[in-house]
Structure formats: structure tokens, C-alpha cells
Design an enzyme around this catalytic site. Structure first.
Site, PDB file in Angstrom:
ATOM      1  N   THR A 197       0.880  -1.184   0.000  1.00  0.00           N
ATOM      2  CA  THR A 197       0.000   0.000   0.000  1.00  0.00           C
ATOM      3  C   THR A 197       0.909   1.223   0.000  1.00  0.00           C
ATOM      4  O   THR A 197       1.312   1.686  -1.062  1.00  0.00           O
ATOM      5  CB  THR A 197      -0.950  -0.002   1.210  1.00  0.00           C
ATOM      6  OG1 THR A 197      -0.204  -0.194   2.409  1.00  0.00           O
ATOM      7  CG2 THR A 197      -1.982  -1.109   1.074  1.00  0.00           C
ATOM      8  N   THR A 254      -2.043  -1.798   8.396  1.00  0.00           N
ATOM      9  CA  THR A 254      -2.314  -3.233   8.353  1.00  0.00           C
ATOM     10  C   THR A 254      -1.055  -3.997   7.994  1.00  0.00           C
ATOM     11  O   THR A 254      -0.317  -3.604   7.113  1.00  0.00           O
ATOM     12  CB  THR A 254      -3.380  -3.547   7.289  1.00  0.00           C
ATOM     13  OG1 THR A 254      -4.610  -3.039   7.722  1.00  0.00           O
ATOM     14  CG2 THR A 254      -3.508  -5.056   7.075  1.00  0.00           C
ATOM     15  N   GLU A 278       7.025   5.025   6.963  1.00  0.00           N
ATOM     16  CA  GLU A 278       6.987   6.331   6.312  1.00  0.00           C
ATOM     17  C   GLU A 278       6.931   7.435   7.345  1.00  0.00           C
ATOM     18  O   GLU A 278       6.298   7.321   8.375  1.00  0.00           O
ATOM     19  CB  GLU A 278       5.776   6.419   5.399  1.00  0.00           C
ATOM     20  CG  GLU A 278       5.954   5.500   4.223  1.00  0.00           C
ATOM     21  CD  GLU A 278       5.042   5.871   3.085  1.00  0.00           C
ATOM     22  OE1 GLU A 278       4.490   6.976   3.088  1.00  0.00           O
ATOM     23  OE2 GLU A 278       4.904   5.034   2.185  1.00  0.00           O
ATOM     24  N   ASN A 337      -0.429  11.320   7.757  1.00  0.00           N
ATOM     25  CA  ASN A 337      -1.631  10.827   8.410  1.00  0.00           C
ATOM     26  C   ASN A 337      -2.752  11.844   8.507  1.00  0.00           C
ATOM     27  O   ASN A 337      -3.876  11.501   8.856  1.00  0.00           O
ATOM     28  CB  ASN A 337      -1.273  10.277   9.794  1.00  0.00           C
ATOM     29  CG  ASN A 337      -0.589   8.940   9.664  1.00  0.00           C
ATOM     30  OD1 ASN A 337      -1.178   7.994   9.177  1.00  0.00           O
ATOM     31  ND2 ASN A 337       0.682   8.886  10.036  1.00  0.00           N
ATOM     32  N   SER A 346      -9.941  10.108   3.718  1.00  0.00           N
ATOM     33  CA  SER A 346     -10.835   9.174   4.399  1.00  0.00           C
ATOM     34  C   SER A 346     -11.742   8.529   3.369  1.00  0.00           C
ATOM     35  O   SER A 346     -12.724   7.940   3.701  1.00  0.00           O
ATOM     36  CB  SER A 346     -11.655   9.911   5.449  1.00  0.00           C
ATOM     37  OG  SER A 346     -12.540  10.799   4.813  1.00  0.00           O
TER      38      SER A 346
END
Lengths: 394, 394
Positions: free
Chosen positions: A148, A186, A266, A389, A394
């Protein structure tokens, strides 16, 4: 180099079109046997994705012939429809391979709360089956398709000679951009081996391995809703290692992959290894290490190359006495090998610590209470972490 | 307006020279009686400063006549010499006021691991005693002298009429730049009242008040090494309120000051009120709220004005079932009043949530498991937080 290095496995990674970026997003790992032993560990989160619900049931009999994994959507909080998507994916893989759906495990990673594009996913399955290959290219393609925000695919392999002279191989792949990664970080991992392994041994080896590797990589202390680690054994080497030999090999693969996750975190500028020594028990040492690893103040100080032992000691002090007995007046703290705090007070001048020179930073916290020791890995808290982040859609 | 609003109290704030900035750094609050009831709550950290060690003993008899507080150094991890500094400060205040040292409480805030400039501190005490004043100016000077990274002094006052017609006043001051503040975010608070209060009632009221106010302001979950909240009662109003009336008044002051701490959190762009409803117990609700408040992913999303309910649900799911029973498939989440998640899945579109319009953000998490409710306050995770806490000198 990866999940296809052990005999008896094929893998593929293709683009099903789940990701807006158009990069590979569907991976398949198949165990061609002759044995099909499997074990898995999952997130301890009570909110779990449909793939975790499915795979928990599917692996209960200790048998699996394939794992299908996708990026581009976690299939979490998607209700009965989402569970149906996970089930349909397993069915489709089973149909294409001529096996039973209950022998197909599923793993997904990506955003929460959004249904997968099931049509694209199901249409991708035959493409993935057609691309299955037993060579390094197949394994690398699978490792790439589960990425990802990872910047590199993560793979590992070990070949082990047993005391009786036989040889078996363990391979693995993982995704997850460390604990400081965007979104829910994840972690998906598939480990393969051509050893012949009883189901109970596979389960025992995998649990022992993850306990001291993936479980000791910590950021905000929360496992994601989708974390899945699968071990499949084909028996193709005709070698049956003792449990401790198998456990060591699986642990080595997990440790290798866990360090790759940390290194790819990251937004991080420092990897921090927190070692707690001379605790009364391993659990006590781990509790102290976790308390330190969860402090934003400690992590921001590391970003600023500041060996701020006061912040470390303050975190150590938050651990209840019944969890980790120690005398606050006896605590020693070293940063990068410099004893900046001795017996609970200032010792070597912090100026002696050079944190800017390298990415790796080490804290050693001596509790002077017993002889147990634990090392936990985390990262620093940086501007890039906040940016990643807060900007993540979203 | 502050600690001098109730009858029977004088206060002062002066510059002793402990801070390099040359701003006021020594505060004194004196209870002139006729009664000298006192209670205090301290940090639960096992690593505590010398002032906490001293004051814990000094307040045990339920009596205190003065509190001396300094910024410019926390006097933590400073060994026997540091304890001697705290003791000498209490002795000096006692000498100047003609009272016993055991009736003088001490509070300090600033860096850990560095001895205070005791000569400057002791020389400042007579200056502070000379500056004591019963008016607003005295109280405000004290509130100013305990500031560290606070941008404004924090004070509060309430006058309460009892059912029997008497009137008493409660005043307070606090320092602490919220939970997202630089350094260890020490919280020091002095509350005064002219009510006549038995020592046991003072203790009970203060514990009840802090439990639902300061204890519900959470960042990284760790109390500092120096947190101290003191309540002193002079009895000068000749009014003896019932315990519940006193508790309500002290709680109002603590709530007011706690909200001021949140509002002054440096580096924060949003205050977040996390309300957990329909939990089985208050403890269960609090555990869920704390889990959410401690997620850097949730906090960074708020900084990005992103109503990322998936990150909230993922945090809720980390709370063990024995701590907070609920069914993950029944969870509802509202952000700023918009029901973005219903029954564990997506509901109203996140685009309906406007987070950019105001500093205040509300999360409401409905567990559908009971009827207990708790609200916890925290802040977002911002670039400024990282900057403040990485640039802060060790």
C-alpha cells in the site's frame, strides 16, 4: 528469495483495478503440496475485517491450499455484504484451482468502511491463477501486489540444515509501512515452507515466532483490524524438522520481515530499539518498553536528536508496580551506549550522545530488579508522520 | 478572579531568576485562616519529583498554611540534594511566615534531572512574602509566576449560596499547556475556599472533582512526574457547606481550569471532546474514550479535518471485552453530530461533517451496551506539536 523459494509453492501478483493508482493489487499464493498444513495468527482487535472473520474459520482445521490477498480496500466495517465479498473471493479462487473454498484464506488491506469493487476482484482471480509461477518472479509479483504505502516489497528466505542432515527452506513476504505508517498500518504476511509439519507444530511455531517479532514492533499500541500472518507447509522437501528447529527458522523469517517493516516506516527518520534489562520477568520488561515506545514526547525528542532521558524515565514511571517491580532510585538509562542517567539521576552529559549520525537509535533501560530482557522496536515522531496521516484521504 | 477571591488568602508572584527568560518564576499562596484545612492529589507516576515527595508527607495531617511553587525547574531525578532543596524552600517560607515547615507545600515545574538554583530560590522567598497581597493583583501574579509554556495565566472563581442561605467562594489557578504541550506538561493547581471544611471532606471533595475533570484530560496517557492539585480552606466565610455542595463547587473550578488547559494546548488546532455513551459502566466508557484519545492516527486525521471513523472504530476495538463489553456490529459513531457510522458500518457521508469551521470537535461513540456515559478531552496531533517537542532543549 520469497514465498516461492520453498518447493511446492506458486505465486502471482496482478492488477485487478481496485487501486485508483493502477498498480498491482491482487496476490495469490498456492500450496501445491503434497501436504497442505496451515496455521495463522490474526489481529487481537475486536473490530475485524470480513477477511479475518472468514480466514479464522477456514484455517481452524489446520489445512489451507491457497491465500488470496488484495490491497486497495480492507473490507472492514462493511457488514454482511462485505463478508459475502470475502466469501465469494475464496469461492472464485477455489473454483479456478479445483479445490474447496474452505481451504482458501483471504487477506485485505486498505481503507475501512468501503465495499470492495467485487466485480473487479472476482474478474482478477482467473488472471492471477493464470499468472501463477513457481519462480522468484511469481513470488516477487505477489509481494508487490500487497503493497500500500510501502516503498519496497518485503521478502525473506532461509534454508536450514537439520541435525540429521536434511534441508528445508522457509520463505516469506509482508506488507505494512511500519508502525508510523499512514492509515491503519495493516500488516499482512505469508510464510511458506517445504518442511513436513504437523498442524499443531505449525501453529506452535508461528505463535512463538510472532510473539517475539511482529508483536515487538509497536507504535500506538493498537493492532489494526486486518493484521494476518499465515504459515503454509508443503512437505515437498520430505524433511520433518524438530519443533525448535522449525520455530527458529520461522522466527528468523518473521524477525527479518519485522525489521523491514520498521525500516520502511513512512515519515520516520529514526528507528528506535528499546531494550529493557534486568526486569523481574519478560512481561515486566515488555510493559516498560511499551510504555516508552508509546510516548509522543519521547518520540518527538528522538526526531530532534535530543537524548531526553527525563522523558524516558517519566514513561518508565507510569508502569504500575504490580506489573513491573523496580525501584525508581535505581534506574539506569543509556542512549546510544552513553549512560545519561544512573541511579535515577543525571550522569554522563547528554552532549556526549550523537543521535544525528545514524538512523538507528538505542535506548537501554536497566531496572536492576531481575534478569529478564526484552527489545522492542519503534520509530520517531516526525513532521512527515503528521503530514502523511492528516493528508491521507478518508 | 483567582486564589485570592475567597476570604483569608494572600498570594504573590515574583521573579527569583530561575528562568533564563527573566519572567516571573516564584509563586506563594498563603492561607491566613482562621482554619488551615488542606488536601492534595498528586501524580500517579512512580518517578516523582522531590516537591511531590515532600508535599505528600506535609499534607498528611490535613493542614497546610502555604504553598510555594516555582517554574524554571521540576526538581525531579535530582537525588537527595534535590529533596534537600525542596525541604529548604519549605523551611525558608516557614521562617519568613513564622509557621512550621511541615505546613508548607511545595510544587515545581520545568526540566527534569537538573538541580534548581537553590540560592536564587531561597533569596526569592522573602521577596515573595513581602509581595503577598489579598487582592486580585496578588492572585494574578501567582498564576503568572507558575506559567511555563502557557500563553495565558489560568484562573477561575465561583461564589456559591448554600441551601441554608450562607455564601462561600472557591477560587483557583493552574498551569499546564494542555496535554499536547512541550516537555512533560506538568499540571500544578491551587484551589482556595473560605468555606469551613473538615479535612476528610476537603480530601473527598478534591478527589471527586479531579476524577471527573483533570483525570479526563488525556494525551499520551501518562501523568507527569510533578502533577499536584492542592485545596486549602480558610473557614473565613463561617459557612460550612454540605459535602455535595462543596464537591460541586470544587468540581466546577477544576472543570473550568481543565478546559483552559486544553484550550491553551500548544501546537493544537482542534480540541476534541470524546463522549462515550451507553456503556455498561463509567469505567468501561472511560477505557473506550482513552483508547480513542491515545491514537496518533485519530489525532492526525482531526488535524487534517478528516472525520475518519474507521480509525475511531479501530481504536474502540482495541479495548478488551472484559473491560468494556459491546458488540462491534452495533457501534455508532457521530463526528460533530453527523452519524458517519451506524451499526459498525458507513452511514452518513463524511462530506457532511465540517471540521474546519471551529476549533471544537466532538466524537460521540454509542456502545449500545448499558447506560453509562463519559466525556474525555484531548487535542489533535499537529506539525506544531512535533516542532515544539522536538525543538525543546533537554
Amino acid at each position: 528469495m520469497t514465498v516461492t523459494s520453498p518447493q511446492g509453492f506458486r505465486a502471482a501478483g496482478i492488477t485487478a483495478g481496485l487501486k485508483a493508482s493502477g498498480t498491482p493489487d491482487l496476490a495469490l499464493v498456492v500450496n501445491d503440496g503434497p501436504e497442505h498444513t496451515a496455521a495463522a495468527v490474526f489481529t487481537s482487535n475486536r473490530v475485524v475485517g470480513a477477511p479475518v472473520m472468514w480466514s479464522r474459520q477456514a484455517v481452524k482445521d489446520g489445512v489451507a491450499r491457497a491465500v488470496v490477498l488484495n490491497s486497495g480496500g480492507a473490507n472492514v466495517c462493511t457488514g454482511p455484504g462485505g463478508f459475502q465479498d470475502a466469501h465469494a473471493t475464496a469461492e472464485k479462487v477455489a473454483d479456478e484451482l479445483g479445490i474447496g473454498a474452505i481451504d482458501v484464506l483471504v487477506g485485505s488491506t486498505g481503507l475501512i468502511g468501503v465495499r470492495l469493487a467485487a466485480d473487479k476482484l472476482l474478474a482478477g482471480v482467473p488472471v492471477a491463477v493464470g499468472a501463477l509461477a513457481a519462480d522468484d518472479a511469481g513470488g516477487l509479483a505477489a509481494a508487490t501486489a500487497i503493497m500500500t504505502t510501502d516503498t519496497v516489497p518485503k521478502t525473506a528466505v532461509r534454508t536450514v540444515e537439520t541435525p540429521s542432515g536434511g534441508t528445508f527452506t522457509v520463505g516469506g513476504m509482508a506488507k505494512g509501512a511500519g508502525m508510523l505508517a499512514p492509515a491503519l498500518a495493516t500488516m499482512l504476511c505469508v510464510i511458506t515452507t517445504d518442511a513436513s509439519v504437523a498442524a499443531a507444530d505449525a501453529d506452535a511455531a508461528l505463535r512463538a515466532a510472532t510473539r517475539v517479532t511482529f508483536d515487538r514492533v509497536d507504535s500506538d499500541g493498537a493492532m489494526s483490524t486486518s493484521d494476518t500472518v499465515v504459515l503454509m507447509a508443503s512437505g515437498a522437501s520430505n524433511v520433518t524438522p524438530d519443533l525448535d528447529v522449525l520455530t527458529d527458522a520461522v522466527t528468523a523469517i518473521c524477525a527479518d520481515l519485522a525489521r523491514q517493516l520498521v525500516a520502511d516506516a513512512e515519515g520516520a527518520s529514526h528507528d528506535i530499539a528499546i531494550t529493557v534489562t534486568n526486569a523481574t520477568t519478560e512481561d515486566a520488561a515488555l510493559a516498560v518498553a511499551r510504555a516508552v515506545s508509546r510516548s509522543n514526547l519521547v518520540k518527538a525528542a528522538v526526531f530532534g536528536n535530543d537524548p531526553n532521558w527525563g522523558r524516558i524515565l517519566s514513561q518508565v514511571g507510569t508502569v504500575p508496580e504490580e506489573v513491573a517491580p523496580f525501584d525508581p532510585a535505581e534506574l539506569d538509562v543509556s542512549v546510544n551506549g552513553v549512560l545519561v542517567c544512573k541511579a535515577g539521576g543525571a550522569y554522563e552529559p547528554p552532549e556526549k550522545v550523537d543521535m544525528a549520525a545514524a538512523r538507528d537509535v538505542t535506548f537501554t533501560i536497566d531496572l536492576h530488579a531481575g534478569d529478564a530482557e526484552v527489545t522492542l522496536w519503534t520509530n520517531d515522531l516526525t513532521h512527515d508522520y503528521v503530514h502523511e496521516n492528516s493528508a491521507y484521504s478518508s
